[in-house]
Design a protein around this motif. Structure first.
Motif, PDB file in Angstrom:
ATOM      1  N   VAL A  71       0.816  -1.213   0.000  1.00 15.77           N
ATOM      2  CA  VAL A  71       0.000   0.000   0.000  1.00 15.77           C
ATOM      3  C   VAL A  71       0.853   1.268   0.000  1.00 15.77           C
ATOM      4  O   VAL A  71       0.563   2.198  -0.754  1.00 15.77           O
ATOM      5  CB  VAL A  71      -1.020  -0.014   1.157  1.00 15.77           C
ATOM      6  N   PRO A  72       1.921   1.354   0.821  1.00 16.25           N
ATOM      7  CA  PRO A  72       2.713   2.588   0.789  1.00 16.25           C
ATOM      8  C   PRO A  72       3.267   2.911  -0.605  1.00 16.25           C
ATOM      9  O   PRO A  72       3.281   4.075  -1.011  1.00 16.25           O
ATOM     10  CB  PRO A  72       3.855   2.313   1.773  1.00 16.25           C
ATOM     11  N   LEU A  73       3.683   1.910  -1.341  1.00  9.77           N
ATOM     12  CA  LEU A  73       4.215   2.142  -2.690  1.00  9.77           C
ATOM     13  C   LEU A  73       3.127   2.691  -3.603  1.00  9.77           C
ATOM     14  O   LEU A  73       3.349   3.648  -4.355  1.00  9.77           O
ATOM     15  CB  LEU A  73       4.778   0.848  -3.283  1.00  9.77           C
ATOM     16  N   ILE A  74       1.954   2.073  -3.522  1.00  8.85           N
ATOM     17  CA  ILE A  74       0.824   2.494  -4.354  1.00  8.85           C
ATOM     18  C   ILE A  74       0.387   3.910  -3.984  1.00  8.85           C
ATOM     19  O   ILE A  74       0.148   4.746  -4.861  1.00  8.85           O
ATOM     20  CB  ILE A  74      -0.351   1.512  -4.199  1.00  8.85           C
ATOM     21  N   GLU A  75       0.267   4.173  -2.694  1.00  8.06           N
ATOM     22  CA  GLU A  75      -0.199   5.489  -2.236  1.00  8.06           C
ATOM     23  C   GLU A  75       0.759   6.601  -2.660  1.00  8.06           C
ATOM     24  O   GLU A  75       0.324   7.676  -3.071  1.00  8.06           O
ATOM     25  CB  GLU A  75      -0.407   5.498  -0.721  1.00  8.06           C
ATOM     26  N   VAL A  76       2.052   6.350  -2.558  1.00 12.02           N
ATOM     27  CA  VAL A  76       3.031   7.358  -2.987  1.00 12.02           C
ATOM     28  C   VAL A  76       2.965   7.540  -4.500  1.00 12.02           C
ATOM     29  O   VAL A  76       2.996   8.666  -5.006  1.00 12.02           O
ATOM     30  CB  VAL A  76       4.462   6.978  -2.532  1.00 12.02           C
ATOM     31  N   VAL A  91       6.867   0.174  -8.544  1.00 14.95           N
ATOM     32  CA  VAL A  91       5.908  -0.642  -7.803  1.00 14.95           C
ATOM     33  C   VAL A  91       6.039  -2.104  -8.219  1.00 14.95           C
ATOM     34  O   VAL A  91       6.049  -3.007  -7.370  1.00 14.95           O
ATOM     35  CB  VAL A  91       4.459  -0.141  -8.008  1.00 14.95           C
ATOM     36  N   LEU A  92       6.157  -2.361  -9.504  1.00 17.65           N
ATOM     37  CA  LEU A  92       6.318  -3.744  -9.979  1.00 17.65           C
ATOM     38  C   LEU A  92       7.588  -4.372  -9.405  1.00 17.65           C
ATOM     39  O   LEU A  92       7.604  -5.563  -9.076  1.00 17.65           O
ATOM     40  CB  LEU A  92       6.323  -3.786 -11.507  1.00 17.65           C
ATOM     41  N   SER A  93       8.619  -3.576  -9.262  1.00 18.64           N
ATOM     42  CA  SER A  93       9.838  -4.057  -8.621  1.00 18.64           C
ATOM     43  C   SER A  93       9.562  -4.437  -7.170  1.00 18.64           C
ATOM     44  O   SER A  93      10.078  -5.429  -6.657  1.00 18.64           O
ATOM     45  CB  SER A  93      10.924  -2.981  -8.702  1.00 18.64           C
ATOM     46  N   GLY A  94       8.716  -3.631  -6.506  1.00 17.08           N
ATOM     47  CA  GLY A  94       8.312  -3.940  -5.143  1.00 17.08           C
ATOM     48  C   GLY A  94       7.530  -5.243  -5.050  1.00 17.08           C
ATOM     49  O   GLY A  94       7.641  -5.971  -4.070  1.00 17.08           O
ATOM     50  N   LEU A  95       6.756  -5.559  -6.080  1.00 14.89           N
ATOM     51  CA  LEU A  95       6.035  -6.832  -6.120  1.00 14.89           C
ATOM     52  C   LEU A  95       7.007  -8.003  -6.095  1.00 14.89           C
ATOM     53  O   LEU A  95       6.820  -8.981  -5.373  1.00 14.89           O
ATOM     54  CB  LEU A  95       5.160  -6.930  -7.373  1.00 14.89           C
ATOM     55  N   GLU A  96       8.047  -7.886  -6.899  1.00 13.11           N
ATOM     56  CA  GLU A  96       9.060  -8.943  -6.939  1.00 13.11           C
ATOM     57  C   GLU A  96       9.746  -9.087  -5.595  1.00 13.11           C
ATOM     58  O   GLU A  96       9.940 -10.194  -5.105  1.00 13.11           O
ATOM     59  CB  GLU A  96      10.101  -8.639  -8.022  1.00 13.11           C
ATOM     60  N   ILE A 109      -4.706  -7.865  -7.065  1.00 16.05           N
ATOM     61  CA  ILE A 109      -5.169  -6.676  -6.339  1.00 16.05           C
ATOM     62  C   ILE A 109      -4.267  -5.493  -6.655  1.00 16.05           C
ATOM     63  O   ILE A 109      -4.743  -4.393  -6.961  1.00 16.05           O
ATOM     64  CB  ILE A 109      -5.216  -6.951  -4.828  1.00 16.05           C
ATOM     65  N   VAL A 110      -2.965  -5.718  -6.574  1.00 21.53           N
ATOM     66  CA  VAL A 110      -2.022  -4.628  -6.836  1.00 21.53           C
ATOM     67  C   VAL A 110      -2.119  -4.180  -8.294  1.00 21.53           C
ATOM     68  O   VAL A 110      -2.045  -2.991  -8.587  1.00 21.53           O
ATOM     69  CB  VAL A 110      -0.575  -5.027  -6.446  1.00 21.53           C
ATOM     70  N   GLN A 111      -2.310  -5.097  -9.198  1.00 19.48           N
ATOM     71  CA  GLN A 111      -2.486  -4.726 -10.608  1.00 19.48           C
ATOM     72  C   GLN A 111      -3.706  -3.818 -10.771  1.00 19.48           C
ATOM     73  O   GLN A 111      -3.671  -2.856 -11.536  1.00 19.48           O
ATOM     74  CB  GLN A 111      -2.641  -5.974 -11.488  1.00 19.48           C
ATOM     75  N   GLY A 112      -4.767  -4.118 -10.037  1.00 16.42           N
ATOM     76  CA  GLY A 112      -5.945  -3.254 -10.069  1.00 16.42           C
ATOM     77  C   GLY A 112      -5.629  -1.868  -9.543  1.00 16.42           C
ATOM     78  O   GLY A 112      -6.092  -0.864 -10.075  1.00 16.42           O
ATOM     79  N   TRP A 113      -4.805  -1.798  -8.486  1.00 14.62           N
ATOM     80  CA  TRP A 113      -4.405  -0.504  -7.924  1.00 14.62           C
ATOM     81  C   TRP A 113      -3.495   0.261  -8.872  1.00 14.62           C
ATOM     82  O   TRP A 113      -3.433   1.482  -8.816  1.00 14.62           O
ATOM     83  CB  TRP A 113      -3.702  -0.687  -6.588  1.00 14.62           C
ATOM     84  N   LEU A 114      -2.805  -0.438  -9.727  1.00 14.96           N
ATOM     85  CA  LEU A 114      -1.982   0.252 -10.729  1.00 14.96           C
ATOM     86  C   LEU A 114      -2.863   0.852 -11.821  1.00 14.96           C
ATOM     87  O   LEU A 114      -2.489   1.840 -12.452  1.00 14.96           O
ATOM     88  CB  LEU A 114      -0.952  -0.698 -11.339  1.00 14.96           C
ATOM     89  N   MET A 150       9.625   2.558   4.341  1.00 15.00           N
ATOM     90  CA  MET A 150       9.775   3.938   3.900  1.00 15.00           C
ATOM     91  C   MET A 150      10.850   4.059   2.813  1.00 15.00           C
ATOM     92  O   MET A 150      10.737   4.916   1.934  1.00 15.00           O
ATOM     93  CB  MET A 150      10.078   4.853   5.087  1.00 15.00           C
ATOM     94  N   GLY A 151      11.846   3.211   2.851  1.00 12.12           N
ATOM     95  CA  GLY A 151      12.858   3.213   1.786  1.00 12.12           C
ATOM     96  C   GLY A 151      12.254   2.847   0.439  1.00 12.12           C
ATOM     97  O   GLY A 151      12.525   3.495  -0.576  1.00 12.12           O
ATOM     98  N   GLN A 152      11.399   1.831   0.445  1.00 10.14           N
ATOM     99  CA  GLN A 152      10.734   1.431  -0.793  1.00 10.14           C
ATOM    100  C   GLN A 152       9.772   2.517  -1.264  1.00 10.14           C
ATOM    101  O   GLN A 152       9.702   2.809  -2.463  1.00 10.14           O
ATOM    102  CB  GLN A 152       9.966   0.123  -0.602  1.00 10.14           C
ATOM    103  N   ALA A 153       9.039   3.109  -0.331  1.00  9.57           N
ATOM    104  CA  ALA A 153       8.086   4.160  -0.699  1.00  9.57           C
ATOM    105  C   ALA A 153       8.819   5.377  -1.261  1.00  9.57           C
ATOM    106  O   ALA A 153       8.397   5.970  -2.257  1.00  9.57           O
ATOM    107  CB  ALA A 153       7.241   4.557   0.513  1.00  9.57           C
TER     108      ALA A 153
END
Length: 186
Positions: A71-76, A91-96, A109-114, A150-153
């Motif tokens: 969620v933090p990645l998507i929200e940012v 974000v896709l990198s975060g998925l991996e 779900i994340v694909q929908g958020w993208l 927070m580093g990923q976000a």
């Protein structure tokens, strides 16, 4: 008199059958919610019933708990109202990194958020989840979790900024980063 007695018994029996069905449905619903809370508690380590109940109300399941971590990645990424290709790639990198596999429920779900921003209730659920989790962590563990998330976000926020993607984070993204940071408490 006999007819009225039979009719009365039939009406009473039907009344109690309907009441039993309603009670049985209510019992099944309570059991399903309790089972869902227990599964979430097991998957997340959260024991706070209020938080677990809120997550169940929001439709969060153990499988989708992985998506909640993102969620933090998507929200940012959506903080400024749009998602560009570099943010999408971050974000896709975060998925991996999170170990989400294409075809899984969490990945979908994340694909929908993208495709479109998640509702505000998703950020609320993440904030509740993170706050409850942090309350159970030792200070060092909480600091490590904060640094990782927070580093990923921040990496997502930096992905689309400045010249050639380097150096500038929008004001909206900075505000979202501050909001996310608050979930980790002191």
């Amino acid at each position: 008199e006999e007819f009225m007695g039979d009719r009365k018994r039939a009406l009473e029996e039907e009344f109690f059958r309907q009441r039993e069905r309603a009670l049985l449905e209510r019992l099944r619903g309570e059991h399903a919610r309790q089972t869902a809370r227990q599964a979430l508690a097991s998957a997340s380590g959260i024991s706070d019933d209020v938080v677990l109940t809120r997550l169940v109300e929001l439709g969060i399941e153990p499988d989708t708990l992985l998506a909640l971590r993102l969620v933090p990645l998507i929200e940012v990424a959506w903080a400024d109202g749009r998602l560009d290709d570099r943010e999408r790639q971050a974000v896709l990198s975060g998925l991996e990194t999170a170990g989400l596999k294409p075809g899984s429920a969490a990945y979908a779900i994340v694909q929908g958020w993208l495709a479109s921003p998640p509702p505000a209730s998703v950020l609320d659920a993440w904030t509740s989840y993170t706050s409850a989790l942090c309350a159970r962590l030792a200070p060092g563990e909480r600091a490590n979790l904060r640094a990782s998330v927070m580093g990923q976000a921040r990496a997502v926020a930096e992905a689309a900024g400045g010249f050639l993607g380097v150096g500038r984070i929008s004001q909206a993204e900075e505000e979202m980063l501050r909001r996310l940071e608050q979930a980790f408490g002191a």
